[in-house]
Design a protein around this motif. Structure first.
Motif, PDB file in Angstrom:
ATOM      1  N   GLU A 183       4.229   7.424  -0.337  1.00  0.00           N
ATOM      2  CA  GLU A 183       5.165   6.615   0.454  1.00  0.00           C
ATOM      3  C   GLU A 183       4.555   5.244   0.698  1.00  0.00           C
ATOM      4  N   ILE A 184       5.430   4.260   0.871  1.00  0.00           N
ATOM      5  CA  ILE A 184       4.946   2.936   1.258  1.00  0.00           C
ATOM      6  C   ILE A 184       4.420   3.028   2.685  1.00  0.00           C
ATOM      7  N   PHE A 185       3.231   2.497   2.884  1.00  0.00           N
ATOM      8  CA  PHE A 185       2.595   2.610   4.197  1.00  0.00           C
ATOM      9  C   PHE A 185       3.173   1.593   5.179  1.00  0.00           C
ATOM     10  N   ARG A 186       3.819   2.119   6.205  1.00  0.00           N
ATOM     11  CA  ARG A 186       4.349   1.267   7.272  1.00  0.00           C
ATOM     12  C   ARG A 186       3.948   1.843   8.619  1.00  0.00           C
ATOM     13  N   PRO A 187       2.954   1.227   9.265  1.00  0.00           N
ATOM     14  CA  PRO A 187       2.552   1.772  10.563  1.00  0.00           C
ATOM     15  C   PRO A 187       3.635   1.545  11.622  1.00  0.00           C
ATOM     16  N   LYS A 188       3.517   2.289  12.712  1.00  0.00           N
ATOM     17  CA  LYS A 188       4.520   2.232  13.783  1.00  0.00           C
ATOM     18  C   LYS A 188       4.601   0.839  14.384  1.00  0.00           C
ATOM     19  N   LYS A 189       3.422   0.306  14.708  1.00  0.00           N
ATOM     20  CA  LYS A 189       3.381  -1.075  15.196  1.00  0.00           C
ATOM     21  C   LYS A 189       2.852  -1.920  14.056  1.00  0.00           C
ATOM     22  N   ASP A 190       3.554  -2.989  13.800  1.00  0.00           N
ATOM     23  CA  ASP A 190       3.311  -3.798  12.618  1.00  0.00           C
ATOM     24  C   ASP A 190       1.866  -3.946  12.133  1.00  0.00           C
ATOM     25  N   ALA A 191       1.027  -4.513  12.971  1.00  0.00           N
ATOM     26  CA  ALA A 191      -0.306  -4.877  12.483  1.00  0.00           C
ATOM     27  C   ALA A 191      -1.399  -3.920  12.958  1.00  0.00           C
ATOM     28  N   ARG A 192      -1.001  -2.848  13.635  1.00  0.00           N
ATOM     29  CA  ARG A 192      -1.996  -1.925  14.166  1.00  0.00           C
ATOM     30  C   ARG A 192      -1.893  -0.578  13.489  1.00  0.00           C
ATOM     31  N   VAL A 193      -3.043   0.041  13.286  1.00  0.00           N
ATOM     32  CA  VAL A 193      -3.037   1.386  12.715  1.00  0.00           C
ATOM     33  C   VAL A 193      -3.823   2.309  13.637  1.00  0.00           C
ATOM     34  N   SER A 194      -3.168   3.399  14.047  1.00  0.00           N
ATOM     35  CA  SER A 194      -3.886   4.420  14.802  1.00  0.00           C
ATOM     36  C   SER A 194      -4.221   5.551  13.837  1.00  0.00           C
ATOM     37  N   LEU A 195      -5.508   5.818  13.723  1.00  0.00           N
ATOM     38  CA  LEU A 195      -6.001   6.796  12.747  1.00  0.00           C
ATOM     39  C   LEU A 195      -6.828   7.854  13.464  1.00  0.00           C
ATOM     40  N   PHE A 196      -6.447   9.105  13.252  1.00  0.00           N
ATOM     41  CA  PHE A 196      -7.224  10.202  13.833  1.00  0.00           C
ATOM     42  C   PHE A 196      -7.715  11.121  12.721  1.00  0.00           C
ATOM     43  N   VAL A 197      -9.010  11.438  12.753  1.00  0.00           N
ATOM     44  CA  VAL A 197      -9.578  12.355  11.764  1.00  0.00           C
ATOM     45  C   VAL A 197     -10.323  13.461  12.502  1.00  0.00           C
ATOM     46  N   CYS A 198     -10.108  14.701  12.070  1.00  0.00           N
ATOM     47  CA  CYS A 198     -10.802  15.826  12.701  1.00  0.00           C
ATOM     48  C   CYS A 198     -12.301  15.684  12.512  1.00  0.00           C
ATOM     49  N   GLY A 199     -13.017  15.710  13.603  1.00  0.00           N
ATOM     50  CA  GLY A 199     -14.467  15.560  13.555  1.00  0.00           C
ATOM     51  C   GLY A 199     -15.161  16.903  13.407  1.00  0.00           C
ATOM     52  N   PRO A 200     -16.468  16.908  13.578  1.00  0.00           N
ATOM     53  CA  PRO A 200     -17.244  18.126  13.316  1.00  0.00           C
ATOM     54  C   PRO A 200     -17.259  19.095  14.504  1.00  0.00           C
TER      55      PRO A 200
ATOM     56  N   LEU B 133       0.821  -1.210   0.000  1.00  0.00           N
ATOM     57  CA  LEU B 133       0.000   0.000   0.000  1.00  0.00           C
ATOM     58  C   LEU B 133       0.856   1.262   0.000  1.00  0.00           C
ATOM     59  N   LYS B 134       0.519   2.160  -0.922  1.00  0.00           N
ATOM     60  CA  LYS B 134       1.202   3.449  -0.960  1.00  0.00           C
ATOM     61  C   LYS B 134       0.202   4.559  -0.683  1.00  0.00           C
TER      62      LYS B 134
END
Ligand SMILES: [Zn+2]
Length: 472
Positions: free
Chosen positions: A16-33, A5-6
């Motif tokens: 960029e090639i997607f490499r999360p900090k911890k191998d199998a986990r992704v922390s995702l934050f999106v600005c809400g309303p 995944l890029k």
């Protein structure tokens, strides 16, 4: 497999090639309303896109924690509440609920946690304290401000110089006592009658940018994987977040990947209340299904601008109908296993691979949808040659379900809706006509017959009762 995944990172301006900090986990934050009004289709775009992104990451095997903040204290909320003569708390609570309602009707269900700004006051105060202690913040008459001249990396996300930054921000936090024009407020001391919380500097409320970093630090720590939002938030909002968090932690980057959605215009114009072209999600859904909005949005790449027009809605409807028709045909295939295989197995695998390839290229949904439409053509062709059996049809339907899991368009559901509603309509019409005939109301019965014809059927009155025949 995961490293294929890029993603395009606003911070580096590169894919960029997607490499999360911890191998199998992704922390995702999106600005809400900011919850002071109904969300519009521009908001819908951002939240549909990140819903798709979260769903695709999950499909790739990542455990995704998707965090979104709810700005429930802010100048706009205070102002609107005053106009409506209710408390800011009442207003925010009401529109927070409306926001969830709209997200639900759009099928957005990937958010792991919603975090309200006012539930993080101790964390916010703590961050402000840290910034003062480290020399990045100072107090003046109306509150605590961030000194942007102290943060060397200021402007790295938006690629602005210190002076350009000053020009843009000065309109937002106006105070003549500020050290630099571009300094932004961290903690606002409250004016009489405004909502307030106790702090070491007196009663007040948080500035806009600080809630996001307080919330993410609490749930993710100093660093995390993806920060997303609409592109108009890059400056000053996201720049300020970096300045806050990286100054506190001394670690960079705060977020490894910054993803931003493009603008949405209506018939070529920016959406605004004064132009009267402001379309709320609710208004859109009065006349259209949520599938249409998703289709419309995902037909464009998430970073490109979208121009919303009636013509495009029509086109999206047409495309959805084409798929719905195919789904209907597939569900009707009843022939047992054929001796000569229709060979859709290779086609299915190839389609899946091609779809993934497109999605791996910075979530290129328009090209992924093109793969689906090519597949629809090929399958229609096989059906017309009577080459598919029941098992083939099942496998193809499974593939459509997999597309749905990622894109959330509801391609396989669309069929049910169309078929069901049409069938019910027909059934009611036929029964009504029968009743009228029994009562010898011939003229009225004939009117109903015309309505049935409009739906594409003729009625034949047989000994066993009325029978529908499709007009070909
Ligand atoms: Zn934010």
């Amino acid at each position: 497999m995961k490293t294929m995944l890029k993603v395009y990172n606003t911070l580096s301006k590169k894919k960029e090639i997607f490499r999360p900090k911890k191998d199998a986990r992704v922390s995702l934050f999106v600005c809400g309303p900011t919850v002071y009004d109904y969300p519009h289709i521009g908001h819908a775009r951002t939240y549909i896109v990140f819903d798709m992104i979260a769903k695709y990451l999950k499909e790739k095997g990542y455990k995704v924690f998707y965090l979104q903040n709810i700005t429930n204290i802010d100048d706009k909320i205070i102002k609107r509440a005053k106009e409506k003569k209710i408390s800011p708390k009442q207003l925010a609570e009401r529109f927070e609920k409306e926001y969830y309602k709209d997200m639900k009707s759009l099928g957005i269900d990937s958010i792991s946690k919603y975090a309200r700004a006012t539930d993080y006051i101790p964390e916010i105060i703590n961050q402000v304290k840290q910034l003062i202690k480290k020399g990045f913040a100072y107090q003046i008459k109306d509150g605590i401000y961030y000194d942007i001249s102290k943060f060397k990396d200021y402007g790295k996300l938006s690629r602005r110089t210190f002076l350009q930054a000053e020009d843009a921000v000065s309109r937002i936090d106006e105070s003549k006592e500020k050290r630099n024009k571009g300094d932004f407020c961290l903690w606002k001391l409250s004016k009489p009658g405004e909502p307030k919380w106790k702090s070491p500097w007196g009663w007040g409320r948080p500035g806009w940018h600080i809630e996001d970093t307080a919330i993410t630090q609490k749930h993710f720590g100093f660093q995390y994987d993806i920060h997303g939002g609409a592109r108009d938030l890059i400056f000053p909002h996201h720049e300020a977040e970096i300045a806050q968090m990286e100054a506190i932690s001394g670690k960079k980057p705060m977020a490894r990947y910054w993803l931003h959605t493009g603008f949405l215009t209506v018939e070529g114009k920016k959406m605004s209340k004064s132009l009267g072209n402001f379309i709320t999600i609710r208004e859109f859904l009065k006349d259209n299904s949520p599938q249409i909005l998703r289709m419309l949005i995902l037909k464009n790449h998430y970073r490109s601008p979208i121009n919303y027009s009636k013509k495009d809605i029509k086109q999206a409807k047409k495309e959805l109908r084409r798929i719905a028709e195919l789904i209907g045909k597939l569900k009707d295939i009843n022939s047992p296993r054929k001796k000569v295989a229709g060979a859709p197995k290779n086609l299915i695998q190839k389609t899946k691979r091609d779809f993934e390839k497109k999605m791996d290229n910075d979530f290129n949904t328009p090209e992924a949808l093109a793969v689906i439409f090519e597949f629809v053509n090929k399958i229609n062709n096989l059906i017309s040659k009577n080459k598919l059996d029941k098992e083939d049809a099942k496998k193809i339907l499974n593939l459509f379900e997999w597309f749905d899991k990622i894109l959330g368009i509801g391609l396989t559901k669309a069929h049910h809706r169309i078929k069901l509603s049409e069938n019910i309509k027909l059934k009611v019409l036929v029964e009504t006509r029968e009743q009228l005939r029994k009562e010898k109301k011939w003229q009225e019965a004939d009117k109903i017959r015309k309505q049935i014809k409009k739906l594409g059927y003729t009625v034949e009155d047989t000994e066993k009762g009325p029978r529908l025949k499709k007009i070909t």
